[in-house]
Design a protein around this motif. Structure first.
Motif, PDB file in Angstrom:
ATOM      1  N   THR A  56      48.477  39.450  38.610  1.00 17.84           N
ATOM      2  CA  THR A  56      48.002  40.619  39.389  1.00 17.84           C
ATOM      3  C   THR A  56      48.990  41.556  39.310  1.00 17.84           C
ATOM      4  O   THR A  56      50.031  41.489  39.507  1.00 17.84           O
ATOM      5  CB  THR A  56      47.688  40.173  40.804  1.00 17.84           C
ATOM      6  N   ASP A 106      47.620  39.272  50.346  1.00 19.83           N
ATOM      7  CA  ASP A 106      46.293  39.782  50.437  1.00 19.83           C
ATOM      8  C   ASP A 106      46.693  41.313  49.479  1.00 19.83           C
ATOM      9  O   ASP A 106      46.885  42.301  50.373  1.00 19.83           O
ATOM     10  CB  ASP A 106      45.354  40.048  51.756  1.00 19.83           C
ATOM     11  N   SER A 151      44.870  43.124  48.245  1.00 23.38           N
ATOM     12  CA  SER A 151      44.027  44.266  48.305  1.00 23.38           C
ATOM     13  C   SER A 151      44.482  45.365  49.312  1.00 23.38           C
ATOM     14  O   SER A 151      43.825  46.534  49.773  1.00 23.38           O
ATOM     15  CB  SER A 151      42.434  43.835  48.395  1.00 23.38           C
ATOM     16  N   LYS A 152      45.204  44.848  50.186  1.00 22.02           N
ATOM     17  CA  LYS A 152      45.845  45.642  51.462  1.00 22.02           C
ATOM     18  C   LYS A 152      46.740  46.740  50.864  1.00 22.02           C
ATOM     19  O   LYS A 152      47.586  46.478  50.062  1.00 22.02           O
ATOM     20  CB  LYS A 152      46.227  44.973  52.483  1.00 22.02           C
ATOM     21  N   ASN A 157      44.964  45.718  42.009  1.00 24.61           N
ATOM     22  CA  ASN A 157      44.991  44.571  42.788  1.00 24.61           C
ATOM     23  C   ASN A 157      43.816  43.372  42.278  1.00 24.61           C
ATOM     24  O   ASN A 157      43.992  42.468  42.964  1.00 24.61           O
ATOM     25  CB  ASN A 157      44.825  44.725  44.141  1.00 24.61           C
ATOM     26  N   GLN A 158      43.558  43.468  41.055  1.00 24.76           N
ATOM     27  CA  GLN A 158      42.591  42.718  40.640  1.00 24.76           C
ATOM     28  C   GLN A 158      43.489  41.553  39.321  1.00 24.76           C
ATOM     29  O   GLN A 158      44.235  42.155  38.751  1.00 24.76           O
ATOM     30  CB  GLN A 158      41.398  43.210  39.780  1.00 24.76           C
TER      31      GLN A 158
END
Length: 326
Positions: free
Chosen positions: A158, A193, A195-196, A293-294
């Motif tokens: 990532t 996480d 994605s934050k 973030n993927q």
């Protein structure tokens, strides 16, 4: 040469070096107070956490055998190792193999996964041994220019986790008195996480130094903006190993608010190239964007290497069998 002088002047004018290390495997040092151990990342001390494991200030996978720290608890150490440092390892592995960076178990071997025989690159203490297949090529050779171009598949990673791993190194190397300026960054680096969001953008300046460079030397420094300077990021870490140098911002909640959202022109930190730069060429800079973030799967690292030979280079014959190149 004039460009290098401009870069040197820029950093002499705007930044101070508040930490600097030149590390070889025989050098040994521990950062922090072994008698009063509090985790820098989670803020806990004994008996709530333990400090039994060796905590490397720079991940061992990057070749660090030298510098450890006394302020990273076993819990945080394990979480970083299984998390963001694993992403860093997967992203950096192709280049680390080709430039012979020794990690915990030596220079990493690259190979195609699966049960069937596939391409393989491994180091046997004297040279790189490369096995390739016609139906799954991983390199191209240009005999006229004496160049080999590798196209190597990275293990899943990532991008923003790779960024966090470099920032974690910077946070580890910070002097104690600076840690309080980075509470927001500290929390974001620990956040699992990805994605934050904490940053909308964070360009990393990457410098590649052509030619044979030491594979057992790590150079690291932490830079802090001078007190009377405004309009530039508060702090950076510069980390170099082998042919690669990374310049990574360390955003500070306390000191970077005034430049949030602004467009800033930064010059690369001046790094020395090969002593024979007339033959191998000058250092080359690029900008890396690791804010995605993927999870990246099947990402290809394209790496070009030159070679010297006093005898003709024999290209592997077209075949379905393995083709070897030493």
């Amino acid at each position: 040469m004039k460009k290098q002088e401009e870069n040197i002047k820029f950093y002499e004018t705007n930044y101070d070096i508040i930490g600097q290390w030149f590390l070889r495997p025989t050098d040994k040092m521990v950062l922090g107070d072994m008698a009063n151990r509090v985790c820098r990342f989670c803020g806990k001390a004994k008996p709530y956490v333990t400090f039994k494991k060796f905590a490397h200030a720079i991940p061992e996978l990057l070749g660090n055998k030298s510098i450890e720290n006394a302020y990273e608890c076993d819990t945080c150490n394990e979480e970083f190792g299984k998390g963001i440092e694993n992403d860093l390892g997967n992203w950096s592995k192709p280049m680390r193999t080709l430039i012979r960076i020794r990690g915990k178990t030596g220079v990493p071997t690259l190979k195609k996964g699966g049960d069937k025989p596939g391409w393989r690159i491994e180091y046997d203490q004297t040279k790189l041994n490369i096995t390739s297949y016609e139906n799954d090529p991983i390199f191209e050779m240009d005999e006229e220019k004496k160049l080999v171009t590798f196209k190597l598949r990275r293990d899943p990673y990532t991008p923003v986790a790779v960024l966090k791993a470099f920032m974690k190194i910077g946070l580890t190397l910070l002097p104690d008195k600076e840690v309080g300026n980075f509470s927001g960054l500290m929390a974001w680096v620990r956040e699992k996480d990805h994605s934050k969001l904490y940053l909308s953008q964070c360009p990393v300046i990457y410098t590649f130094r052509p030619g044979p460079m030491p594979n057992d030397l790590i150079v690291a420094c932490v830079l802090r903006r001078r007190q009377n300077i405004t309009g530039f990021p508060y702090a950076f870490i510069v980390l170099g190993y082998g042919n690669e140098v990374f310049q990574v911002p360390l955003p500070s909640d306390n000191h970077d608010g005034q430049i949030s959202g602004q467009s800033i022109m930064m010059l690369p930190f001046p790094v020395p190239g090969h002593p024979d730069s007339a033959f191998y060429g000058e250092p080359m800079c690029d900008i890396l964007n690791w804010m995605d973030n993927q999870v990246k799967k099947g990402d290809i690292a394209t790496i070009q290497m030159g070679y010297e030979s006093s005898v003709p280079v024999e290209l592997p014959h077209a075949s379905q069998d393995g083709q070897s190149m030493a």
